[in-house]
Design an enzyme around this catalytic site. Structure first.
Site, short mmCIF file in Angstrom:
data_model
loop_
_atom_site.label_atom_id
_atom_site.label_comp_id
_atom_site.label_asym_id
_atom_site.label_seq_id
_atom_site.Cartn_x
_atom_site.Cartn_y
_atom_site.Cartn_z
N ALA A 222 -4.88 -20.86 -18.22
CA ALA A 222 -6.08 -20.18 -18.72
C ALA A 222 -6.11 -20.02 -20.20
CB ALA A 222 -6.09 -18.43 -18.24
N TYR A 223 -5.10 -19.67 -20.87
CA TYR A 223 -5.20 -20.07 -22.49
C TYR A 223 -5.71 -21.49 -23.09
CZ TYR A 223 -3.30 -19.33 -27.14
OH TYR A 223 -3.07 -18.91 -28.40
#
Ligand SMILES: NC(=O)c1ccc[n+]([C@@H]2O[C@H](COP(=O)([O-])OP(=O)(O)OC[C@H]3O[C@@H](n4cnc5c(N)ncnc54)[C@H](O)[C@@H]3O)[C@@H](O)[C@H]2O)c1
Length: 252
Positions: free
Chosen positions: A158-159
């Protein structure tokens, strides 16, 4: 060298309550900028603002949640009311979400939360500050991305994805406004010792630090100094670019 030869030079720092944003606020104020400390952590932003030197003028602080367009609009309007023209803004708001998990284990709710702050939030911030800067035909907008957005860090889907999206967004925006006096850039640090990094598992921090040819974390001061240059009038022929701060991990 003076970063901000013309005073007042008004800078908004989003994410100013902690880590890179806090260090940037302190550095910018010490260099003579007038600083607005904006953060979802209202008390933290106020504490940092109160401790800043007032060389460039009294600081300002306000609660700002980058996931909420009305909150960001209010904070920018409040800063403009207190300072007048806002010359520069650095957006340091960001979260990692859950880490040390493989892509097939990522929960959509966690992905959405990271996306809401790191990417959608950056768009909200950009829209609000661009509406302020464009009529002045001057501005320096900087988003703090990450090496994860260029290289992709294992266990950080996600990051990495949202930071890569942010880098793409900045490339596009830089071109959108290239014929105005407003520049839009990003900064991609590797590991800088902050509360965000302290909260990561040791294995994740080791994975990231082992990849740095200088074999060390970056210092907050190094990060703040680069932010000050990118926000300064001197950084005038660069837009849509992602500045590197990785001790040699990325050479592009
Ligand atoms: N520390 C590192 O090694 C590192 C490396 C690369 C990139 N970055 C990026 O730098 C930025 C700052 O990271 P940091 O290490 O200083 O983190 P940090 O956790 O110390 O500080 C982040 C700040 O953002 C604020 N924030 C979080 N959600 C917010 C929201 N919705 N609205 C407004 N403010 C919000 C927090 O309250 C906090 O004050 C982040 O975008 C991070 O992804 C950090």
């Amino acid at each position: 060298m003076s970063y901000f030869p013309n005073r007042p030079y008004n800078v908004a720092v989003i994410g100013a309550a902690s880590g890179i944003g806090e260090a940037a606020a302190r550095f910018l104020a010490a260099e003579g900028a007038r600083v607005a400390c904006l953060d979802a952590n209202e008390a933290g932003a106020a504490t940092v603002a109160k401790a800043l030197p007032a060389k460039g003028g009294e600081s300002f602080s306000a609660r700002t949640d980058v996931t909420d367009a009305a909150s960001v609009e209010n904070a920018i309007a409040g800063t403009a009311k207190a300072f007048g023209q806002i010359h520069a803004l650095v957006n340091c708001a960001g979260i990692t979400g859950k880490t040390n998990i493989k892509a097939h284990e990522v929960e959509l709710a966690d992905f959405d939360r990271v996306h809401a702050i790191n990417l959608r939030g950056a768009l909200i911030v950009s829209q609000a500050i661009l509406r302020h800067m464009l009529p002045h035909n001057y501005g320096r907008l900087l988003h703090v991305a990450s090496i994860a957005g260029k290289e992709g860090n294992a266990g950080m889907t996600a990051y990495s994805a949202t930071k890569a999206g942010l880098i793409g967004m900045v490339k596009s925006m830089g071109k959108d406004y290239a014929e105005t006096g407003v520049t839009v850039n990003a900064l991609a640090p590797a590991v800088i010792r902050t509360p965000l990094v302290a909260a990561l598992p040791d294995a994740t921090v080791k994975y990231m630090t082992d990849k740095i040819p200088m074999r060390r974390c970056g210092e907050l001061e190094e990060c703040a100094a680069m932010i000050a240059f990118i926000l300064s009038p001197a950084c005038s022929f660069t837009t849509g670019f992602t500045f590197d701060l990785t001790g040699g991990r990325a050479t592009y």
